[in-house]
Design a protein around this motif. Sequence first.
Motif, mmCIF file in Angstrom:
data_model
loop_
_atom_site.group_PDB
_atom_site.id
_atom_site.type_symbol
_atom_site.label_atom_id
_atom_site.label_comp_id
_atom_site.label_asym_id
_atom_site.label_seq_id
_atom_site.Cartn_x
_atom_site.Cartn_y
_atom_site.Cartn_z
ATOM 1 N N GLU A 189 43.626 25.047 80.859
ATOM 2 C CA GLU A 189 45.029 24.726 81.118
ATOM 3 C C GLU A 189 45.117 23.765 82.302
ATOM 4 O OE1 GLU A 189 48.360 27.734 82.262
ATOM 5 O OE2 GLU A 189 47.435 28.323 80.341
ATOM 6 N N VAL A 190 45.880 22.702 82.163
ATOM 7 C CA VAL A 190 45.959 21.692 83.225
ATOM 8 C C VAL A 190 47.411 21.527 83.658
ATOM 9 C CG1 VAL A 190 45.514 19.294 83.828
ATOM 10 C CG2 VAL A 190 43.974 20.472 82.247
ATOM 11 N N GLU A 191 47.673 21.737 84.928
ATOM 12 C CA GLU A 191 49.013 21.496 85.448
ATOM 13 C C GLU A 191 48.993 20.321 86.417
ATOM 14 O OE1 GLU A 191 51.310 24.911 86.554
ATOM 15 O OE2 GLU A 191 52.601 23.710 87.872
ATOM 16 N N LEU A 192 49.791 19.328 86.110
ATOM 17 C CA LEU A 192 49.898 18.127 86.946
ATOM 18 C C LEU A 192 51.259 18.158 87.634
ATOM 19 C CD1 LEU A 192 48.930 15.182 87.689
ATOM 20 C CD2 LEU A 192 50.043 14.438 85.579
ATOM 21 N N THR A 193 51.267 18.168 88.945
ATOM 22 C CA THR A 193 52.547 18.302 89.645
ATOM 23 C C THR A 193 52.474 17.706 91.047
ATOM 24 O OG1 THR A 193 54.233 19.875 90.390
ATOM 25 C CG2 THR A 193 51.959 20.604 90.562
ATOM 26 N N TYR A 194 53.641 17.417 91.612
ATOM 27 C CA TYR A 194 53.666 16.953 93.004
ATOM 28 C C TYR A 194 54.185 18.041 93.949
ATOM 29 C CZ TYR A 194 58.385 15.879 91.444
ATOM 30 O OH TYR A 194 59.618 15.972 90.874
ATOM 31 N N HIS A 195 54.422 19.223 93.370
ATOM 32 C CA HIS A 195 54.864 20.318 94.250
ATOM 33 C C HIS A 195 54.343 21.660 93.765
ATOM 34 C CE1 HIS A 195 57.264 22.536 97.091
ATOM 35 N NE2 HIS A 195 57.572 23.352 96.108
ATOM 36 N N VAL A 196 53.860 22.440 94.706
ATOM 37 C CA VAL A 196 53.467 23.810 94.371
ATOM 38 C C VAL A 196 53.745 24.693 95.592
ATOM 39 C CG1 VAL A 196 51.045 23.528 95.114
ATOM 40 C CG2 VAL A 196 51.583 25.208 93.359
ATOM 41 N N GLU A 197 54.157 25.909 95.339
ATOM 42 C CA GLU A 197 54.345 26.860 96.443
ATOM 43 C C GLU A 197 52.974 27.398 96.846
ATOM 44 O OE1 GLU A 197 57.108 27.465 97.995
ATOM 45 O OE2 GLU A 197 58.310 26.236 96.628
ATOM 46 N N PRO A 198 52.726 27.612 98.138
ATOM 47 C CA PRO A 198 51.410 28.084 98.560
ATOM 48 C C PRO A 198 50.974 29.365 97.846
ATOM 49 C CG PRO A 198 52.968 28.054 100.413
ATOM 50 C CD PRO A 198 53.625 27.378 99.265
ATOM 51 N N GLU A 199 51.945 30.245 97.570
ATOM 52 C CA GLU A 199 51.619 31.521 96.899
ATOM 53 C C GLU A 199 51.029 31.289 95.496
ATOM 54 O OE1 GLU A 199 54.431 30.849 98.366
ATOM 55 O OE2 GLU A 199 54.729 32.393 99.903
ATOM 56 N N ASN A 200 51.382 30.155 94.883
ATOM 57 C CA ASN A 200 50.913 29.915 93.505
ATOM 58 C C ASN A 200 49.518 29.313 93.450
ATOM 59 O OD1 ASN A 200 53.304 30.922 92.594
ATOM 60 N ND2 ASN A 200 54.276 28.919 92.361
#
Length: 145
Positions: free
Chosen positions: A33-44
């Motif tokens: 599974e590949v998630e491409l993003t410019y934002h993530v919460e530290p908990e995730n």
Amino acid sequence: MPSILILYYSRTGNTEKMAQAVAAGARTVQRVEVELTYHVEPENLSSFDAILVGVPTYHHDMTVDIKSLFEEAAEKRISLKGKIGAAFGSYGWSGEAPRLVLEIMQNKFEMRIIDPPLLVKYTLDSAGLERCRVLGRTVAERLMM
Ligand SMILES: Cc1cc2nc3c(=O)[nH]c(=O)nc-3n(C[C@H](O)[C@H](O)[C@H](O)COP(=O)(O)O)c2cc1C
């Protein structure tokens, strides 16, 4: 299913194009599974098996949002130990940022890093594009081993 986070920051689009190519390379491997993003919460962060960070160099440093993410994750004692870490980014003349990210991944979070970081000078040419795809594919294949 193993999962890869490709997190990037890009002001003028160069590192974003790298991130898209890294993601395309990773997606050639099935059952990852590949998630491409410019934002993530530290908990995730801890929900991924591999974390690839795309960061351009501005003023000889990594950008503030990437730095803050790792600072916040450290404050919250998020464990990333043993996860695969890699860094890449566009640069103009010195290109320190991806190396700084790798140092944090290795020294602070005890991640297993892919060294050296992948650097592309300014815009992505076809050779750079291929190197990005290879990075993504390599990480994905490693997760399947
Ligand atoms: C204000 C400013 C400062 C920069 N500082 C650096 C630097 O210290 N070292 C470097 O290698 N490149 C530096 N660059 C060049 C950027 O890293 C380069 O333009 C890169 O392609 C930007 O990536 P992005 O499109 O993903 O934002 C700087 C560019 C600007 C506009």
